[in-house]
Motif scaffolding. Structure first.
Motif, PDB file in Angstrom:
ATOM      1  N   THR A   5       0.725  -0.971  -0.039  1.00 49.41           N
ATOM      2  CA  THR A   5      -0.291   0.016   0.038  1.00 49.41           C
ATOM      3  C   THR A   5       1.281   1.231   0.427  1.00 49.41           C
ATOM      4  O   THR A   5       0.676   2.419  -0.504  1.00 49.41           O
ATOM      5  N   GLU A   6       1.976   0.935   0.065  1.00 49.81           N
ATOM      6  CA  GLU A   6       2.666   2.722   0.907  1.00 49.81           C
ATOM      7  C   GLU A   6       3.465   2.820  -0.609  1.00 49.81           C
ATOM      8  O   GLU A   6       3.834   3.881  -1.027  1.00 49.81           O
ATOM      9  N   PHE A   7       3.771   1.102  -0.866  1.00 48.92           N
ATOM     10  CA  PHE A   7       4.520   1.371  -2.255  1.00 48.92           C
ATOM     11  C   PHE A   7       3.775   2.387  -3.515  1.00 48.92           C
ATOM     12  O   PHE A   7       4.395   2.939  -3.956  1.00 48.92           O
ATOM     13  N   LYS A   8       2.303   1.684  -3.334  1.00 49.40           N
ATOM     14  CA  LYS A   8       1.916   2.175  -5.066  1.00 49.40           C
ATOM     15  C   LYS A   8       1.478   3.953  -4.256  1.00 49.40           C
ATOM     16  O   LYS A   8       1.707   4.688  -5.322  1.00 49.40           O
ATOM     17  N   LYS A   9       1.536   3.991  -3.188  1.00 51.99           N
ATOM     18  CA  LYS A   9       0.602   5.735  -2.400  1.00 51.99           C
ATOM     19  C   LYS A   9       2.181   6.611  -2.840  1.00 51.99           C
ATOM     20  O   LYS A   9       2.590   7.513  -3.641  1.00 51.99           O
ATOM     21  N   LEU A  10       3.410   5.745  -2.376  1.00 51.27           N
ATOM     22  CA  LEU A  10       4.558   6.327  -2.736  1.00 51.27           C
ATOM     23  C   LEU A  10       5.151   6.759  -4.071  1.00 51.27           C
ATOM     24  O   LEU A  10       4.920   7.974  -5.157  1.00 51.27           O
ATOM     25  N   THR A  11       4.615   5.113  -5.457  1.00 51.70           N
ATOM     26  CA  THR A  11       5.145   5.708  -6.896  1.00 51.70           C
ATOM     27  C   THR A  11       4.009   6.485  -7.025  1.00 51.70           C
ATOM     28  O   THR A  11       3.905   7.635  -8.295  1.00 51.70           O
ATOM     29  N   GLU A  12       2.917   6.922  -6.967  1.00 47.29           N
ATOM     30  CA  GLU A  12       1.341   7.343  -6.828  1.00 47.29           C
ATOM     31  C   GLU A  12       1.792   9.527  -6.842  1.00 47.29           C
ATOM     32  O   GLU A  12       1.717  10.162  -7.510  1.00 47.29           O
ATOM     33  N   LEU A  13       2.431   9.136  -5.818  1.00 53.62           N
ATOM     34  CA  LEU A  13       3.392  10.449  -5.558  1.00 53.62           C
ATOM     35  C   LEU A  13       4.002  11.123  -6.434  1.00 53.62           C
ATOM     36  O   LEU A  13       4.837  12.370  -6.676  1.00 53.62           O
TER      37      LEU A  13
ATOM     38  N   ASP B 184      16.538   3.816   3.398  1.00 56.14           N
ATOM     39  CA  ASP B 184      15.460   3.016   4.612  1.00 56.14           C
ATOM     40  C   ASP B 184      14.678   3.809   6.178  1.00 56.14           C
ATOM     41  O   ASP B 184      15.368   3.946   6.871  1.00 56.14           O
ATOM     42  N   THR B 185      13.712   4.060   5.788  1.00 60.24           N
ATOM     43  CA  THR B 185      12.838   4.816   6.834  1.00 60.24           C
ATOM     44  C   THR B 185      11.991   3.930   7.526  1.00 60.24           C
ATOM     45  O   THR B 185      10.981   4.454   7.899  1.00 60.24           O
ATOM     46  N   GLY B 186      12.000   2.724   7.363  1.00 61.38           N
ATOM     47  CA  GLY B 186      11.376   1.615   8.480  1.00 61.38           C
ATOM     48  C   GLY B 186      10.129   1.811   8.321  1.00 61.38           C
ATOM     49  O   GLY B 186       9.450   1.096   8.770  1.00 61.38           O
ATOM     50  N   ALA B 187       9.929   1.827   6.300  1.00 60.55           N
ATOM     51  CA  ALA B 187       8.049   1.064   6.749  1.00 60.55           C
ATOM     52  C   ALA B 187       7.447   0.767   7.288  1.00 60.55           C
ATOM     53  O   ALA B 187       6.490   0.410   7.829  1.00 60.55           O
ATOM     54  N   VAL B 188       8.184  -0.325   7.242  1.00 62.21           N
ATOM     55  CA  VAL B 188       8.059  -2.211   7.772  1.00 62.21           C
ATOM     56  C   VAL B 188       7.543  -1.299   9.284  1.00 62.21           C
ATOM     57  O   VAL B 188       6.886  -2.266  10.127  1.00 62.21           O
ATOM     58  N   PHE B 189       7.849  -0.874  10.083  1.00 60.10           N
ATOM     59  CA  PHE B 189       8.427  -0.751  11.363  1.00 60.10           C
ATOM     60  C   PHE B 189       7.040   0.521  11.724  1.00 60.10           C
ATOM     61  O   PHE B 189       7.400   1.287  13.096  1.00 60.10           O
ATOM     62  N   GLY B 190       6.973   1.349  10.841  1.00 54.83           N
ATOM     63  CA  GLY B 190       5.785   2.262  12.083  1.00 54.83           C
ATOM     64  C   GLY B 190       5.870   3.618  11.143  1.00 54.83           C
ATOM     65  O   GLY B 190       5.451   4.529  11.307  1.00 54.83           O
TER      66      GLY B 190
ATOM     67  N   LYS C   4       8.461   5.462   7.414  1.00 57.96           N
ATOM     68  CA  LYS C   4       8.458   5.566   6.516  1.00 57.96           C
ATOM     69  C   LYS C   4       8.346   5.492   4.782  1.00 57.96           C
ATOM     70  O   LYS C   4       9.804   4.518   5.002  1.00 57.96           O
ATOM     71  N   LEU C   5       7.554   5.404   4.154  1.00 58.14           N
ATOM     72  CA  LEU C   5       8.493   4.463   3.106  1.00 58.14           C
ATOM     73  C   LEU C   5       9.191   5.646   2.059  1.00 58.14           C
ATOM     74  O   LEU C   5       8.423   6.875   1.502  1.00 58.14           O
ATOM     75  N   SER C   6      10.033   5.926   1.746  1.00 57.22           N
ATOM     76  CA  SER C   6      11.328   6.695   0.839  1.00 57.22           C
ATOM     77  C   SER C   6      11.408   6.693  -1.148  1.00 57.22           C
ATOM     78  O   SER C   6      11.714   4.933  -1.016  1.00 57.22           O
ATOM     79  N   ALA C   7      11.805   7.934  -0.975  1.00 54.60           N
ATOM     80  CA  ALA C   7      12.654   7.076  -2.353  1.00 54.60           C
ATOM     81  C   ALA C   7      13.456   8.310  -2.082  1.00 54.60           C
ATOM     82  O   ALA C   7      13.296   9.872  -1.686  1.00 54.60           O
ATOM     83  N   LEU C   8      14.756   8.146  -3.452  1.00 56.28           N
ATOM     84  CA  LEU C   8      15.235   9.301  -3.129  1.00 56.28           C
ATOM     85  C   LEU C   8      15.230   9.699  -5.327  1.00 56.28           C
ATOM     86  O   LEU C   8      15.624   8.297  -5.987  1.00 56.28           O
TER      87      LEU C   8
ATOM     88  N   VAL D 299       6.157   8.357   2.275  1.00 55.27           N
ATOM     89  CA  VAL D 299       4.756   8.736   2.273  1.00 55.27           C
ATOM     90  C   VAL D 299       5.749   7.838   4.011  1.00 55.27           C
ATOM     91  O   VAL D 299       5.624   7.166   4.342  1.00 55.27           O
ATOM     92  N   PRO D 300       3.732   7.986   5.108  1.00 53.03           N
ATOM     93  CA  PRO D 300       3.751   7.343   6.198  1.00 53.03           C
ATOM     94  C   PRO D 300       3.043   6.065   6.088  1.00 53.03           C
ATOM     95  O   PRO D 300       2.160   5.868   5.323  1.00 53.03           O
TER      96      PRO D 300
END
Ligand code: MN
Length: 245
Positions: free
Chosen positions: A14-22, A209-215, A217-221, A231-232
């Protein structure tokens, strides 16, 4: 070359999809495509702990292997899942249990399919990617400057697990040295592996690695812009999993 490099996903589809949309990708074809031709790259650790590891494998297989539109390097979790799929005895712990549970709930035919896809994705991946005429290196746990261009077993251990000494902390976790602190090389190095609360930038190295799976963020550079987009996470925050710097 314009890239969006994505940190450790660990099944957080879910976070991956949101991040790519952003980031401006659209999912009309069921995978993220960018109209201006930007490409995705992944620092590894696609699976384990999060809710939708197999879905993440499907998408990254399609992008990387089928369409050759993305770049992927394996992480230590990818390496362990690969060994599991190849029939090696591995401990089903540290999050691998969630991926194995998803896998075992599938009908046999679908199990075979996802297993074959992941094996192919893994076997076709280089230990690390040297892109943009060597100006950019993507390696799961980072890489020492003097290892760039080398592919021996020491380099393999380093890019999968980081600068480990073999020693352990009292809690059993491995002691990792801070290679980025001493990095003085020219190429920009983008990596993940160690969850941090915010993207850590040091001497032209980026821990995304901003720890998406530990609550976290999922981050992109974004490259070459070097902009960070996050994205949070929708998952509960686990403070002790984040390295304080
Ligand atoms: Mn990881």
């Amino acid at each position: 070359m314009k890239l969006d490099i994505i940190g450790d996903i660990h099944g957080c589809f879910t976070e991956f999809k949101k991040l790519t949309e952003l980031l401006g990708y659209d999912w009309e074809e069921g995978i993220p495509i960018h109209k201006q031709g930007r490409k995705l790259a992944f620092v590894g650790d696609l699976t384990d702990r999060g809710p939708q590891s197999l879905k993440v494998i499907e998408i990254i297989y399609e992008l990387t292997v089928t369409r050759k539109e993305a770049y992927y390097v394996p992480g230590n979790h990818c390496n362990k899942l690969y060994r599991f799929f190849k029939g090696n005895k591995v401990q089903i712990t540290h999050g691998l249990e969630t991926t194995v549970a998803e896998y075992e709930s599938l009908p046999k035919g679908e199990q075979q399919e996802i297993k074959q896809k992941f094996i192919e994705l893994y076997e076709k991946a280089p230990l690390y990617q040297q892109l943009d005429k060597g100006r950019l290196v993507i390696a799961h746990a980072g890489i020492r400057g003097d290892y760039i261009g080398k592919f021996n077993s020491k380099v393999k251990t380093f890019v999968l697990y980081g600068d480990i000494t073999g020693e352990k902390h009292p809690d059993g976790s491995p002691v990792r040295l801070d290679w980025a602190m001493h990095y003085r090389g020219k190429p920009c190095i983008v990596y993940g592996h160690t969850p941090v609360r915010a993207v850590r930038v040091l001497h032209n190295t980026y821990n995304i690695d901003t720890g998406a799976v530990f609550g976290g963020k999922l981050s992109a550079l974004r490259y070459p812009e070097k902009e960070i987009v996050s994205v949070p996470s929708s998952l509960p925050f686990v403070a002790e999993k984040f390295k304080e710097l």
